[in-house]
Write a protein that holds these residues in place. Sequence first.
Motif, PDB file in Angstrom:
ATOM      1  N   ARG A 116      46.810  67.774 -31.782  1.00 54.04           N
ATOM      2  CA  ARG A 116      46.233  69.123 -31.811  1.00 54.04           C
ATOM      3  C   ARG A 116      46.395  69.802 -33.164  1.00 54.04           C
ATOM      4  O   ARG A 116      45.550  70.548 -33.603  1.00 54.04           O
ATOM      5  CB  ARG A 116      46.885  70.001 -30.753  1.00 54.04           C
ATOM      6  CG  ARG A 116      46.454  69.655 -29.372  1.00 54.04           C
ATOM      7  CD  ARG A 116      47.026  70.636 -28.403  1.00 54.04           C
ATOM      8  NE  ARG A 116      46.482  70.396 -27.079  1.00 54.04           N
ATOM      9  CZ  ARG A 116      46.709  71.172 -26.065  1.00 54.04           C
ATOM     10  NH1 ARG A 116      47.490  72.219 -26.207  1.00 54.04           N
ATOM     11  NH2 ARG A 116      46.188  70.893 -24.897  1.00 54.04           N
ATOM     12  N   GLY A 117      47.503  69.570 -33.797  1.00 61.36           N
ATOM     13  CA  GLY A 117      47.765  70.207 -35.081  1.00 61.36           C
ATOM     14  C   GLY A 117      48.400  69.228 -36.050  1.00 61.36           C
ATOM     15  O   GLY A 117      48.523  68.039 -35.775  1.00 61.36           O
ATOM     16  N   ALA A 153      46.473  64.847 -44.296  1.00 58.18           N
ATOM     17  CA  ALA A 153      47.278  64.840 -43.071  1.00 58.18           C
ATOM     18  C   ALA A 153      46.500  65.453 -41.908  1.00 58.18           C
ATOM     19  O   ALA A 153      46.621  65.000 -40.771  1.00 58.18           O
ATOM     20  CB  ALA A 153      48.583  65.591 -43.295  1.00 58.18           C
ATOM     21  N   SER A 154      45.697  66.448 -42.194  1.00 57.28           N
ATOM     22  CA  SER A 154      44.867  67.057 -41.156  1.00 57.28           C
ATOM     23  C   SER A 154      43.849  66.056 -40.619  1.00 57.28           C
ATOM     24  O   SER A 154      43.641  65.949 -39.404  1.00 57.28           O
ATOM     25  CB  SER A 154      44.159  68.284 -41.727  1.00 57.28           C
ATOM     26  OG  SER A 154      43.311  68.861 -40.773  1.00 57.28           O
ATOM     27  N   SER A 173      51.229  67.323 -37.950  1.00 56.58           N
ATOM     28  CA  SER A 173      52.568  66.879 -37.556  1.00 56.58           C
ATOM     29  C   SER A 173      53.248  66.201 -38.737  1.00 56.58           C
ATOM     30  O   SER A 173      52.593  65.767 -39.689  1.00 56.58           O
ATOM     31  CB  SER A 173      52.487  65.904 -36.379  1.00 56.58           C
ATOM     32  OG  SER A 173      51.877  64.705 -36.786  1.00 56.58           O
ATOM     33  N   ALA A 174      54.555  66.108 -38.646  1.00 54.79           N
ATOM     34  CA  ALA A 174      55.321  65.430 -39.688  1.00 54.79           C
ATOM     35  C   ALA A 174      54.899  63.961 -39.777  1.00 54.79           C
ATOM     36  O   ALA A 174      54.843  63.389 -40.864  1.00 54.79           O
ATOM     37  CB  ALA A 174      56.815  65.531 -39.405  1.00 54.79           C
ATOM     38  N   ARG A 175      54.548  63.381 -38.640  1.00 52.03           N
ATOM     39  CA  ARG A 175      54.124  61.989 -38.623  1.00 52.03           C
ATOM     40  C   ARG A 175      52.834  61.792 -39.411  1.00 52.03           C
ATOM     41  O   ARG A 175      52.700  60.840 -40.174  1.00 52.03           O
ATOM     42  CB  ARG A 175      53.941  61.518 -37.187  1.00 52.03           C
ATOM     43  CG  ARG A 175      53.623  60.048 -37.076  1.00 52.03           C
ATOM     44  CD  ARG A 175      53.638  59.591 -35.659  1.00 52.03           C
ATOM     45  NE  ARG A 175      52.841  60.488 -34.834  1.00 52.03           N
ATOM     46  CZ  ARG A 175      52.320  60.157 -33.676  1.00 52.03           C
ATOM     47  NH1 ARG A 175      52.507  58.956 -33.198  1.00 52.03           N
ATOM     48  NH2 ARG A 175      51.611  61.012 -32.981  1.00 52.03           N
ATOM     49  N   SER A 176      51.888  62.724 -39.261  1.00 50.39           N
ATOM     50  CA  SER A 176      50.629  62.593 -39.998  1.00 50.39           C
ATOM     51  C   SER A 176      50.838  62.810 -41.496  1.00 50.39           C
ATOM     52  O   SER A 176      50.181  62.173 -42.314  1.00 50.39           O
ATOM     53  CB  SER A 176      49.568  63.551 -39.456  1.00 50.39           C
ATOM     54  OG  SER A 176      49.968  64.890 -39.560  1.00 50.39           O
ATOM     55  N   VAL A 177      51.782  63.666 -41.851  1.00 46.89           N
ATOM     56  CA  VAL A 177      52.095  63.875 -43.272  1.00 46.89           C
ATOM     57  C   VAL A 177      52.736  62.617 -43.854  1.00 46.89           C
ATOM     58  O   VAL A 177      52.360  62.171 -44.935  1.00 46.89           O
ATOM     59  CB  VAL A 177      53.008  65.111 -43.477  1.00 46.89           C
ATOM     60  CG1 VAL A 177      53.506  65.195 -44.912  1.00 46.89           C
ATOM     61  CG2 VAL A 177      52.283  66.388 -43.091  1.00 46.89           C
TER      62      VAL A 177
END
Length: 76
Positions: free
Chosen positions: A56-57, A46-47, A59-63
């Motif tokens: 920037r950090g 996810a990172s 997010s729930a979307r990236s997870v």
Amino acid sequence: MAHTLYPRGTVKKIVKAHSNRALSRDVDILIFLHYALFMQELVKEASIASKQAGERGLSARSVRKVREGCLRGFKG
């Protein structure tokens, strides 16, 4: 007195109720370690996805974006 990271008896009861099978003595430890490895992989992927998306950090979307791939990798 040893401190545990999770309630061992509760984990065993839940797994036994869902599997209807006999469990080995330390199966809860293996389950916890597998879970920890899965979470580590999920956060790593996810990172990477969030950096590629310019976020920037984490997010729930990236997870959510990497969740299915990580779950497939840990399917038993």
